[in-house]
Design an enzyme around this catalytic site. Structure first.
Site, mmCIF file in Angstrom:
data_model
loop_
_atom_site.group_PDB
_atom_site.id
_atom_site.type_symbol
_atom_site.label_atom_id
_atom_site.label_comp_id
_atom_site.label_asym_id
_atom_site.label_seq_id
_atom_site.Cartn_x
_atom_site.Cartn_y
_atom_site.Cartn_z
ATOM 1 N N CYS A 166 24.988 18.693 -3.080
ATOM 2 C CA CYS A 166 24.001 18.088 -3.991
ATOM 3 C C CYS A 166 24.611 16.869 -4.672
ATOM 4 O O CYS A 166 24.344 15.737 -4.298
ATOM 5 C CB CYS A 166 23.527 19.109 -5.029
ATOM 6 S SG CYS A 166 22.506 20.419 -4.335
ATOM 7 N N ASP A 224 14.057 30.053 11.664
ATOM 8 C CA ASP A 224 15.360 29.385 11.725
ATOM 9 C C ASP A 224 15.746 29.247 13.191
ATOM 10 O O ASP A 224 15.480 30.147 14.001
ATOM 11 C CB ASP A 224 16.416 30.192 10.964
ATOM 12 C CG ASP A 224 17.638 29.357 10.604
ATOM 13 O OD1 ASP A 224 17.776 28.983 9.424
ATOM 14 O OD2 ASP A 224 18.451 29.064 11.508
#
Length: 431
Positions: free
Chosen positions: A265, A40
């Protein structure tokens, strides 16, 4: 030797790029079977994970136990991998145009570390064609390698559902695709290590991308229908949830419900599909119509509440409203694209006093993202209480609870329809 065999023999490592609510569970699950590098770009998040802390507040510290994983933000560490999984976010900008900056940045990272014989699999939600038309050229240009000759490419859409302890990575069928027959099989077998429900082998990368994008588009359109019905039934004086209960007794009635459609989403993915459609010369009708309805629900809710206050409050300027729930869905701490923020903004546009409570959300994050924070607990009397997110802490609330919070003519605005048989002492309204 094939990549799958090399991974299970611990001769090679798998890397996950992007350790958010999607990437971290995938990385940890793989690390119970094979050697994993968790990458990350945020060093602060990396340090938290090294100390068994999930920055997304989804996983307990025990989820990090017995895992063969190295967390890092160093590209040199990333070079040790052979199989790369990209799980970075794919948001839209303020104009609802797909923002590919994270996925293209990840592609540049891949280009800097990839070697001959490596595999790259994208999980980020994108429009059909993005993996091959947008990401692949970046990887090839930076690495100097060529797909099919030097490395393999695949796409396997994520199906992680935040806050859902039932539909997990292991027990939800995974869709996988590859740039050729060999890569498809190797990618599918690798995912079968951690997905007990099985892997569906898609015929092409574009088919897998399209399958992902319509999963959430279908839900979005169906919820939009429920929201439009809610607006119509409200004008008729009919409770939408009672209508849905009655209609739901038929075997083939699909059980969707009205509500605020936020998150990263349902409220985002359809725009990727309509963007690509417009690029190809087709203007979406049904999908964008549904988006318009769902994006307008926050203003609709705020207006209904304000109408009640104007009709039932002597001094509107001093009206007070309590909003219960600020996250994008129940029982999660995630506030990204929360439509509750839009409700608060609309109410404040009327110069009303608004208090917000939420047992999961971070007040500092809300302040940074939306310009308002949380109060520790409700104080005084309110003219309206809006239950926006049905966290489990609210399940047992009753008429006495709301009566104690509200003025005599106060309103309970229950967006989930959870209290329609419980509120008697005050005015009740739901979607």
């Amino acid at each position: 030797m094939k990549i799958y065999q090399q991974l299970i023999d611990n001769q090679e490592k798998l890397a996950v790029i992007g350790l958010g609510y999607v990437g971290l569970p995938i990385a940890l699950e793989f690390s119970r079977k094979i050697s994993v590098i968790g990458f990350d770009i945020n060093q602060q998040r990396v340090e938290l994970m090294k100390n068994k802390v999930d920055p997304s507040n989804e996983l307990e510290s025990s989820a990090f136990d017995n895992c063969n994983i190295e967390f890092t933000s160093d590209l040199e560490d990333l070079k040790k991998a052979k199989f790369y999984v990209v799980a970075v976010p794919t948001p839209v900008d303020e104009h609802n145009v797909p923002d590919l900056k994270p996925v293209l940045a990840a592609s540049r990272t891949i280009g800097k570390v990839i070697k001959k014989g490596d595999y790259v699999v994208f999980e980020s939600t994108v429009y059909p064609g993005c993996t091959e038309e947008d990401c692949l050229p970046v990887i090839e240009e930076i690495s100097g390698l060529k797909l099919g000759i030097d490395f393999k490419l695949g796409y396997s859409p994520e199906r992680i559902n935040p806050g859902d302890k039932v539909h997990t990575l292991q027990n939800v069928v995974k869709v996988a695709s590859g740039s050729d027959a060999e890569s498809l099989e190797e990618i599918a077998k690798t995912y079968e290590l951690v997905v007990t429900a099985g892997v569906h082998r898609a015929s092409s990368i574009k088919v897998a991308e399209a399958a992902k994008i319509i999963e959430n588009t279908q839900r979005d359109v169906n919820i939009a229908l429920m929201n439009e019905l809610s607006i119509i039934f409200d004008k008729m004086g009919i409770n939408t949830y009672e209508v849905l209960e009655a209609a739901g007794t038929k075997w083939n009635f699909l059980k969707f419900f009205p509500g605020l459609v936020g998150g990263h989403c349902i409220g985002v993915d359809p725009y990727y599909l309509t963007y690509k459609a417009a690029e190809l010369g087709y203007g979406s009708k049904v999908i964008l119509s549904g988006r318009n309805i769902n994006d307008g629900m926050a203003a609709y809710v705020a207006n209904k509440v304000v109408q009640h206050i104007i009709q039932n409050t002597e001094n509107v300027k001093n009206a007070r409203i309590l909003v219960m729930g600020a996250t994008f869905k129940e029982n999660v701490s995630d506030i990204r694209n929360s439509k509750v923020a839009d409700v608060v903004k609309e109410l404040r546009n009327f110069k009303l006093h608004v208090d917000v409570v939420d047992p999961f959300a971070s007040s500092a994050e809300l302040m940074h993202e939306y310009g308002f924070g949380l109060v520790e607990e409700p104080t005084g009397k309110y003219d309206a209480v809006i239950v926006t997110v049905m966290h489990h802490q609210y399940n047992d609330l009753n008429d006495e609870y709301f009566k104690a919070l509200l003025n005599e003519n106060g309103l309970v605005a229950d967006l989930k329809g959870s209290f329609r048989s419980k509120v008697a002492s005050n005015t009740y309204w739901s979607l």
